[in-house]
Design an enzyme around this catalytic site. Structure first.
Site, mmCIF file in Angstrom:
data_model
loop_
_atom_site.group_PDB
_atom_site.id
_atom_site.type_symbol
_atom_site.label_atom_id
_atom_site.label_comp_id
_atom_site.label_asym_id
_atom_site.label_seq_id
_atom_site.Cartn_x
_atom_site.Cartn_y
_atom_site.Cartn_z
ATOM 1 N N SER A 131 2.117 0.604 -0.988
ATOM 2 C CA SER A 131 2.051 2.116 -0.883
ATOM 3 C C SER A 131 2.847 2.640 -1.794
ATOM 4 O O SER A 131 2.715 4.038 -2.133
ATOM 5 C CB SER A 131 2.646 2.191 0.618
ATOM 6 O OG SER A 131 3.906 1.817 0.706
ATOM 7 N N ARG A 132 3.853 1.836 -2.333
ATOM 8 C CA ARG A 132 4.567 3.010 -3.292
ATOM 9 C C ARG A 132 4.986 1.943 -4.515
ATOM 10 O O ARG A 132 4.984 0.560 -4.171
ATOM 11 C CB ARG A 132 5.791 3.359 -2.759
ATOM 12 C CG ARG A 132 6.694 2.534 -1.973
ATOM 13 C CD ARG A 132 7.619 3.310 -1.189
ATOM 14 N NE ARG A 132 8.788 2.530 -1.040
ATOM 15 C CZ ARG A 132 9.996 2.564 -0.246
ATOM 16 N NH1 ARG A 132 9.867 3.860 0.458
ATOM 17 N NH2 ARG A 132 10.866 1.811 -0.336
ATOM 18 N N ASP A 162 2.793 -5.233 9.210
ATOM 19 C CA ASP A 162 4.125 -5.884 8.649
ATOM 20 C C ASP A 162 4.043 -7.195 8.430
ATOM 21 O O ASP A 162 3.240 -8.277 9.224
ATOM 22 C CB ASP A 162 4.940 -5.893 10.171
ATOM 23 C CG ASP A 162 6.568 -6.310 9.883
ATOM 24 O OD1 ASP A 162 6.725 -6.954 8.718
ATOM 25 O OD2 ASP A 162 7.171 -5.853 10.901
ATOM 26 N N VAL A 163 4.592 -7.571 7.217
ATOM 27 C CA VAL A 163 4.107 -8.968 6.766
ATOM 28 C C VAL A 163 4.824 -10.188 7.534
ATOM 29 O O VAL A 163 4.781 -11.146 7.539
ATOM 30 C CB VAL A 163 4.699 -9.185 5.178
ATOM 31 C CG1 VAL A 163 3.953 -8.357 4.354
ATOM 32 C CG2 VAL A 163 6.158 -8.834 4.910
ATOM 33 N N SER A 223 11.843 -11.842 -8.503
ATOM 34 C CA SER A 223 12.700 -10.990 -9.176
ATOM 35 C C SER A 223 13.587 -11.684 -10.346
ATOM 36 O O SER A 223 13.767 -12.994 -9.876
ATOM 37 C CB SER A 223 13.690 -10.395 -8.155
ATOM 38 O OG SER A 223 14.733 -9.737 -8.620
ATOM 39 N N TYR A 254 18.845 -11.724 -0.512
ATOM 40 C CA TYR A 254 17.802 -11.164 -1.730
ATOM 41 C C TYR A 254 17.544 -12.330 -2.649
ATOM 42 O O TYR A 254 16.253 -12.882 -2.843
ATOM 43 C CB TYR A 254 18.123 -10.157 -2.228
ATOM 44 C CG TYR A 254 16.926 -9.398 -3.285
ATOM 45 C CD1 TYR A 254 15.879 -8.964 -2.533
ATOM 46 C CD2 TYR A 254 17.068 -9.513 -4.716
ATOM 47 C CE1 TYR A 254 14.562 -8.370 -3.465
ATOM 48 C CE2 TYR A 254 16.140 -8.945 -5.326
ATOM 49 C CZ TYR A 254 14.936 -8.483 -4.888
ATOM 50 O OH TYR A 254 14.008 -7.821 -5.631
ATOM 51 N N LYS A 292 14.094 -14.672 -3.281
ATOM 52 C CA LYS A 292 13.139 -14.768 -4.374
ATOM 53 C C LYS A 292 13.414 -16.176 -5.064
ATOM 54 O O LYS A 292 12.251 -16.258 -5.620
ATOM 55 C CB LYS A 292 13.898 -13.589 -5.504
ATOM 56 C CG LYS A 292 13.655 -12.292 -4.820
ATOM 57 C CD LYS A 292 12.151 -11.725 -4.590
ATOM 58 C CE LYS A 292 12.052 -10.396 -4.132
ATOM 59 N NZ LYS A 292 10.672 -10.085 -4.010
ATOM 60 N N ILE A 314 13.155 -2.029 -12.694
ATOM 61 C CA ILE A 314 12.014 -1.218 -12.834
ATOM 62 C C ILE A 314 12.214 0.154 -12.093
ATOM 63 O O ILE A 314 12.930 0.232 -11.113
ATOM 64 C CB ILE A 314 10.721 -2.028 -12.175
ATOM 65 C CG1 ILE A 314 10.690 -3.564 -12.697
ATOM 66 C CG2 ILE A 314 9.519 -1.319 -12.679
ATOM 67 C CD1 ILE A 314 10.617 -3.802 -14.223
HETATM 68 P P1 NAD Z 1 9.678 -0.416 -2.632
HETATM 69 O O1 NAD Z 1 10.355 -0.323 -1.875
HETATM 70 O O2 NAD Z 1 9.259 0.706 -3.701
HETATM 71 O O3 NAD Z 1 8.008 -0.820 -2.216
HETATM 72 C C1 NAD Z 1 8.110 -1.849 -1.230
HETATM 73 C C2 NAD Z 1 6.740 -1.761 -0.680
HETATM 74 O O4 NAD Z 1 6.637 -3.116 0.467
HETATM 75 C C3 NAD Z 1 6.423 -0.752 0.307
HETATM 76 O O5 NAD Z 1 4.739 -0.445 0.017
HETATM 77 C C4 NAD Z 1 6.745 -1.071 1.654
HETATM 78 O O6 NAD Z 1 5.939 -0.373 2.735
HETATM 79 C C5 NAD Z 1 6.372 -2.486 1.647
HETATM 80 N N1 NAD Z 1 7.075 -3.326 2.779
HETATM 81 C C6 NAD Z 1 8.371 -3.448 2.851
HETATM 82 N N2 NAD Z 1 8.778 -4.099 3.944
HETATM 83 C C7 NAD Z 1 7.402 -4.835 4.485
HETATM 84 C C8 NAD Z 1 6.948 -5.281 5.394
HETATM 85 N N3 NAD Z 1 7.773 -5.853 6.412
HETATM 86 N N4 NAD Z 1 5.524 -5.426 5.781
HETATM 87 C C9 NAD Z 1 4.623 -4.784 4.946
HETATM 88 N N5 NAD Z 1 4.986 -4.072 3.972
HETATM 89 C C10 NAD Z 1 6.375 -4.029 3.529
HETATM 90 O O7 NAD Z 1 9.825 -1.806 -3.473
HETATM 91 P P2 NAD Z 1 9.445 -1.910 -5.321
HETATM 92 O O8 NAD Z 1 10.783 -1.509 -5.888
HETATM 93 O O9 NAD Z 1 8.234 -1.526 -5.721
HETATM 94 O O10 NAD Z 1 9.402 -3.534 -5.191
HETATM 95 C C11 NAD Z 1 8.287 -4.315 -5.041
HETATM 96 C C12 NAD Z 1 8.551 -5.696 -5.215
HETATM 97 O O11 NAD Z 1 9.163 -5.978 -6.309
HETATM 98 C C13 NAD Z 1 9.512 -6.382 -4.228
HETATM 99 O O12 NAD Z 1 9.195 -7.608 -3.700
HETATM 100 C C14 NAD Z 1 10.721 -6.259 -4.873
HETATM 101 O O13 NAD Z 1 11.782 -7.206 -4.513
HETATM 102 C C15 NAD Z 1 10.372 -6.610 -6.346
HETATM 103 N N6 NAD Z 1 11.240 -6.227 -7.064
HETATM 104 C C16 NAD Z 1 11.488 -5.059 -7.697
HETATM 105 C C17 NAD Z 1 12.364 -4.429 -8.706
HETATM 106 C C18 NAD Z 1 12.516 -3.169 -8.982
HETATM 107 O O14 NAD Z 1 13.766 -3.022 -10.033
HETATM 108 N N7 NAD Z 1 12.208 -2.322 -8.287
HETATM 109 C C19 NAD Z 1 12.949 -5.614 -9.371
HETATM 110 C C20 NAD Z 1 12.627 -6.964 -9.179
HETATM 111 C C21 NAD Z 1 11.806 -7.430 -8.023
#
Ligand code: NAD
Length: 245
Positions: free
Chosen positions: A15-16, A61-62, A140, A153, A157, A186
């Site tokens: 979703s985001r 929910d996953v 990650s 976390y 990962k 990111i």
């Molecule tokens: P975000 O928080 O913007 O989005 C997370 C998404 O996961 C959302 O769509 C939310 O609805 C969904 N979500 C969370 N819990 C859930 C659940 N229990 N069931 C179903 N959906 C669920 O996160 P992001 O920053 O876009 O990160 C996405 C992935 O990338 C994650 O796994 C995060 O650990 C990984 N990541 C992000 C970064 C970063 O810098 N943003 C860096 C390394 C890894």
């Protein structure tokens, strides 16, 4: 740009942030896409998205095994199968180990690692029937670099990396590849919540001197999902501006 035409993608947490970019990129490459999300889905269909009729959001929910089965059943009914699974849903519950609550440990492991397990297990039958597939786990660089306050976390990962390598060996004979993508910092909502001065300090530590953007992660995911990447499996690919070198 039709390298995924006729394919069906399933993205958790679409979703985001990174997930949303991945959904849009897979669709732009011609795939039909189902994505899950946990919170409310505001602003759907997204502005500028031309293929929204081939994209189906599902609130699920996953951590919920029954909801996972419902998502897979709906995907099979609507689009006929699953070819590409992107395990992206992830959360953080940062805290120092001495005071970390058991529920923060469990919730992070169950979402980030348990969620991948549930979606992989539920998708495999369809991938095998379709003579192949792609599993891409969003890990990650926290999996390979120690960051104080992120033991839960990082464990989740790093667990994804073990899962990726074992499964790659298990599934290579079925023409199913399994890879992990390790984003660095990111530009997402999560990063925006860090104070500006801390973000500046972080940027200085990155050899590329900038944060990554979600489209850069989506490009790598789309490539790994394509037929061009059929001989890449069991890999953990960092995309972090050189931070983990
Ligand atoms: P975000 O928080 O913007 O989005 C997370 C998404 O996961 C959302 O769509 C939310 O609805 C969904 N979500 C969370 N819990 C859930 C659940 N229990 N069931 C179903 N959906 C669920 O996160 P992001 O920053 O876009 O990160 C996405 C992935 O990338 C994650 O796994 C995060 O650990 C990984 N990541 C992000 C970064 C970063 O810098 N943003 C860096 C390394 C890894």
């Amino acid at each position: 740009m039709n390298m995924l035409a006729g394919k069906v993608g399933l993205v958790t947490g679409g979703s985001r942030g990174i997930g949303r970019s991945v959904v849009a990129r897979l669709a732009a490459c011609g795939a039909s896409v189902v994505f899950t999300h946990s919170g409310p889905l505001h602003g759907w269909p997204w502005e500028g998205l031309k293929q929204s009729e081939h994209i189906l959001p599902i609130k699920a929910d996953v951590c919920d095994a029954q909801a996972t089965e419902r998502v897979i059943t709906t995907t099979l009914e609507q689009f006929g199968g699953v070819d590409i699974l992107v395990n992206n849903a992830g959360i953080v519950r940062d805290g120092l180990m001495a005071t970390m609550r058991a529920e923060d440990w469990e919730q992070v492991l169950d979402t980030n690692l348990g969620g991948a397990f549930r979606y992989i297990r539920a998708s495999l039958g369809s991938m095998m029937r379709r003579d192949g597939g792609r599993i891409i786990n969003i890990s990650s660089i926290g999996a390979i670099r120690g960051i104080a306050g992120q033991a839960n976390y990082a464990a989740s990962k790093a667990g994804l990396l073990g899962l990726t390598r074992s499964l790659a060996a298990e599934l290579a004979g079925f023409n199913i590849t399994v890879n992990a993508v390790l984003p660095g910092y990111i530009q997402t909502d999560m990063l925006e919540s860090i104070p500006a001065n801390v973000r500046q300090q972080l940027t200085r530590k990155i050899p590329a001197k900038r944060f990554g953007n979600t489209a850069e992660i989506a490009s790598l995911v789309a490539f790994l999902a394509s037929s061009e990447a059929g001989y890449i499996t069991g890999q953990a690919i960092a995309i972090d501006g050189g931070l983990s070198n």
